[in-house]
Scaffold this motif. Structure first.
Motif, PDB file in Angstrom:
ATOM      1  N   ASP A  96       0.831  -1.201   0.000  1.00  0.00           N
ATOM      2  CA  ASP A  96       0.000   0.000   0.000  1.00  0.00           C
ATOM      3  C   ASP A  96       0.868   1.256   0.000  1.00  0.00           C
ATOM      4  N   MET A  97       1.859   1.271   0.860  1.00  0.00           N
ATOM      5  CA  MET A  97       2.741   2.454   0.969  1.00  0.00           C
ATOM      6  C   MET A  97       3.386   2.756  -0.378  1.00  0.00           C
ATOM      7  N   ARG A  98       3.860   1.712  -1.040  1.00  0.00           N
ATOM      8  CA  ARG A  98       4.562   1.888  -2.311  1.00  0.00           C
ATOM      9  C   ARG A  98       3.604   2.223  -3.453  1.00  0.00           C
ATOM     10  N   LEU A  99       2.561   1.420  -3.629  1.00  0.00           N
ATOM     11  CA  LEU A  99       1.667   1.591  -4.780  1.00  0.00           C
ATOM     12  C   LEU A  99       0.765   2.817  -4.658  1.00  0.00           C
ATOM     13  N   LEU A 100       0.356   3.152  -3.430  1.00  0.00           N
ATOM     14  CA  LEU A 100      -0.479   4.327  -3.227  1.00  0.00           C
ATOM     15  C   LEU A 100       0.348   5.578  -2.926  1.00  0.00           C
ATOM     16  N   ARG A 101       1.673   5.393  -2.884  1.00  0.00           N
ATOM     17  CA  ARG A 101       2.600   6.512  -2.602  1.00  0.00           C
ATOM     18  C   ARG A 101       2.160   7.289  -1.361  1.00  0.00           C
ATOM     19  N   LEU A 102       1.877   6.542  -0.302  1.00  0.00           N
ATOM     20  CA  LEU A 102       1.406   7.173   0.923  1.00  0.00           C
ATOM     21  C   LEU A 102       2.546   7.920   1.612  1.00  0.00           C
ATOM     22  N   PRO A 103       2.285   9.131   2.092  1.00  0.00           N
ATOM     23  CA  PRO A 103       3.301   9.835   2.874  1.00  0.00           C
ATOM     24  C   PRO A 103       3.591   9.051   4.153  1.00  0.00           C
ATOM     25  N   ALA A 104       4.835   9.109   4.606  1.00  0.00           N
ATOM     26  CA  ALA A 104       5.239   8.357   5.796  1.00  0.00           C
ATOM     27  C   ALA A 104       4.409   8.732   7.018  1.00  0.00           C
ATOM     28  N   ASP A 105       3.942   9.975   7.074  1.00  0.00           N
ATOM     29  CA  ASP A 105       3.158  10.409   8.228  1.00  0.00           C
ATOM     30  C   ASP A 105       1.654  10.117   8.074  1.00  0.00           C
ATOM     31  N   ARG A 106       1.264   9.435   6.989  1.00  0.00           N
ATOM     32  CA  ARG A 106      -0.145   9.081   6.755  1.00  0.00           C
ATOM     33  C   ARG A 106      -0.265   7.622   6.307  1.00  0.00           C
ATOM     34  N   PRO A 107       0.175   6.687   7.165  1.00  0.00           N
ATOM     35  CA  PRO A 107       0.246   5.273   6.756  1.00  0.00           C
ATOM     36  C   PRO A 107      -1.034   4.469   6.996  1.00  0.00           C
ATOM     37  N   THR A 108      -2.195   5.048   6.691  1.00  0.00           N
ATOM     38  CA  THR A 108      -3.438   4.302   6.903  1.00  0.00           C
ATOM     39  C   THR A 108      -4.263   4.272   5.618  1.00  0.00           C
ATOM     40  N   VAL A 109      -5.046   3.201   5.499  1.00  0.00           N
ATOM     41  CA  VAL A 109      -5.944   3.025   4.361  1.00  0.00           C
ATOM     42  C   VAL A 109      -7.317   2.641   4.882  1.00  0.00           C
ATOM     43  N   TYR A 110      -8.309   2.866   4.049  1.00  0.00           N
ATOM     44  CA  TYR A 110      -9.608   2.253   4.263  1.00  0.00           C
ATOM     45  C   TYR A 110      -9.561   0.947   3.484  1.00  0.00           C
ATOM     46  N   ALA A 111      -9.811  -0.145   4.163  1.00  0.00           N
ATOM     47  CA  ALA A 111      -9.854  -1.456   3.522  1.00  0.00           C
ATOM     48  C   ALA A 111     -11.318  -1.873   3.473  1.00  0.00           C
ATOM     49  N   VAL A 112     -11.859  -1.950   2.250  1.00  0.00           N
ATOM     50  CA  VAL A 112     -13.275  -2.242   2.065  1.00  0.00           C
ATOM     51  C   VAL A 112     -13.408  -3.446   1.134  1.00  0.00           C
ATOM     52  N   THR A 113     -14.140  -4.448   1.590  1.00  0.00           N
ATOM     53  CA  THR A 113     -14.419  -5.616   0.760  1.00  0.00           C
ATOM     54  C   THR A 113     -15.921  -5.668   0.511  1.00  0.00           C
ATOM     55  N   ARG A 114     -16.257  -5.800  -0.780  1.00  0.00           N
ATOM     56  CA  ARG A 114     -17.672  -5.847  -1.167  1.00  0.00           C
ATOM     57  C   ARG A 114     -17.926  -7.028  -2.089  1.00  0.00           C
ATOM     58  N   LEU A 115     -19.123  -7.590  -1.951  1.00  0.00           N
ATOM     59  CA  LEU A 115     -19.604  -8.600  -2.882  1.00  0.00           C
ATOM     60  C   LEU A 115     -20.438  -7.855  -3.910  1.00  0.00           C
ATOM     61  N   ARG A 116     -20.091  -8.009  -5.199  1.00  0.00           N
ATOM     62  CA  ARG A 116     -20.829  -7.340  -6.261  1.00  0.00           C
ATOM     63  C   ARG A 116     -21.787  -8.361  -6.862  1.00  0.00           C
ATOM     64  N   MET A 117     -23.061  -8.004  -6.878  1.00  0.00           N
ATOM     65  CA  MET A 117     -24.116  -8.885  -7.361  1.00  0.00           C
ATOM     66  C   MET A 117     -24.627  -8.365  -8.690  1.00  0.00           C
ATOM     67  N   LEU A 118     -24.703  -9.223  -9.682  1.00  0.00           N
ATOM     68  CA  LEU A 118     -25.252  -8.879 -10.993  1.00  0.00           C
ATOM     69  C   LEU A 118     -26.602  -9.567 -11.087  1.00  0.00           C
ATOM     70  N   GLY A 119     -27.670  -8.759 -11.076  1.00  0.00           N
ATOM     71  CA  GLY A 119     -28.986  -9.352 -10.945  1.00  0.00           C
ATOM     72  C   GLY A 119     -29.072  -9.963  -9.564  1.00  0.00           C
ATOM     73  N   ASP A 120     -29.399 -11.244  -9.494  1.00  0.00           N
ATOM     74  CA  ASP A 120     -29.520 -11.896  -8.191  1.00  0.00           C
ATOM     75  C   ASP A 120     -28.400 -12.894  -7.915  1.00  0.00           C
ATOM     76  N   ALA A 121     -27.321 -12.821  -8.685  1.00  0.00           N
ATOM     77  CA  ALA A 121     -26.232 -13.787  -8.511  1.00  0.00           C
ATOM     78  C   ALA A 121     -24.897 -13.071  -8.311  1.00  0.00           C
ATOM     79  N   PRO A 122     -23.998 -13.650  -7.527  1.00  0.00           N
ATOM     80  CA  PRO A 122     -22.698 -13.040  -7.300  1.00  0.00           C
ATOM     81  C   PRO A 122     -21.886 -12.913  -8.596  1.00  0.00           C
ATOM     82  N   LEU A 123     -21.248 -11.762  -8.761  1.00  0.00           N
ATOM     83  CA  LEU A 123     -20.369 -11.502  -9.899  1.00  0.00           C
ATOM     84  C   LEU A 123     -18.912 -11.483  -9.465  1.00  0.00           C
ATOM     85  N   SER A 124     -18.622 -10.741  -8.379  1.00  0.00           N
ATOM     86  CA  SER A 124     -17.232 -10.590  -7.977  1.00  0.00           C
ATOM     87  C   SER A 124     -17.114 -10.230  -6.500  1.00  0.00           C
TER      88      SER A 124
END
Length: 189
Positions: free
Chosen positions: A54-82
């Motif tokens: 995260d630090m490397r790919l998001l180029r986070l400043p050293a004094d701001r080393p936090t992320v929001y980690a959100v996991t969601r189930l994406r439903m297409l119609g009535d069935a899981p997609l991703s």
């Protein structure tokens, strides 16, 4: 499946969502354009310490080393997609976890924070479904899934999202459209 098309015709669908890899748009927009109802079910949403990636790919400043980690189930119609796991720089999106996380994140970025993803770097590969993904996608463990690892950049070139999307391979099709033709010289042929 048959659906009434935008111009009044009938569109025959094989039940797959078609996602173009050449565009920067939300899955919500893609599904809506194709006549699908996409729902997002929040599985977890936390403030987390940033990993080294995260630090490397998001180029986070050293004094701001936090992320929001959100996991969601994406439903297409009535069935899981991703299953989608996002890591967002917390300093760019104050109060993000208090928003309606079932909405399009790109829509929230733009409406609430005036941040618009302009460019994405994505890697697409095959991955057999691990036990957790298989349960969420309602497929057998080891079933084929397609995985996208993505880093999105805003209009200022800042990384604003790091995500991994794991799709049920039977529910999605990826496309690419190229324009232009490169003519090879005689020495290159």
């Amino acid at each position: 499946m048959r659906k009434i098309g935008r111009a009044g015709g009938i569109v025959v669908s094989d039940g797959r969502l078609e996602r173009n890899l050449n565009t920067v748009e939300s899955l919500t927009q893609i599904a809506k354009r194709q006549g699908w109802a996409l729902q997002s079910i929040v599985l977890s949403a936390v403030v987390a310490p940033a990993s080294a990636s995260d630090m490397r790919l998001l180029r986070l400043p050293a004094d701001r080393p936090t992320v929001y980690a959100v996991t969601r189930l994406r439903m297409l119609g009535d069935a899981p997609l991703s299953v989608e796991t996002n890591h967002l720089p917390a300093y760019l999106f104050p109060g993000f976890l208090n928003r309606d996380l079932s909405m399009s994140f790109y829509g929230l970025f733009q409406q609430e924070y005036k941040i618009r993803p302009q460019r994405v770097d994505e890697t697409l590969d095959y991955a057999p479904a691990c036990d957790a993904a298989a349960r969420r996608l309602h497929v057998p463990a080891g079933a084929p899934t397609l995985r996208i690892n993505r880093v999105a950049y805003d209009q200022q070139g800042r990384p604003c999202e790091r995500a991994t999307d794991v799709y049920d391979a039977a529910r999605i099709r990826f496309t690419m459209h190229h324009s232009g033709f490169v003519r090879l010289s005689a020495s290159q042929r």
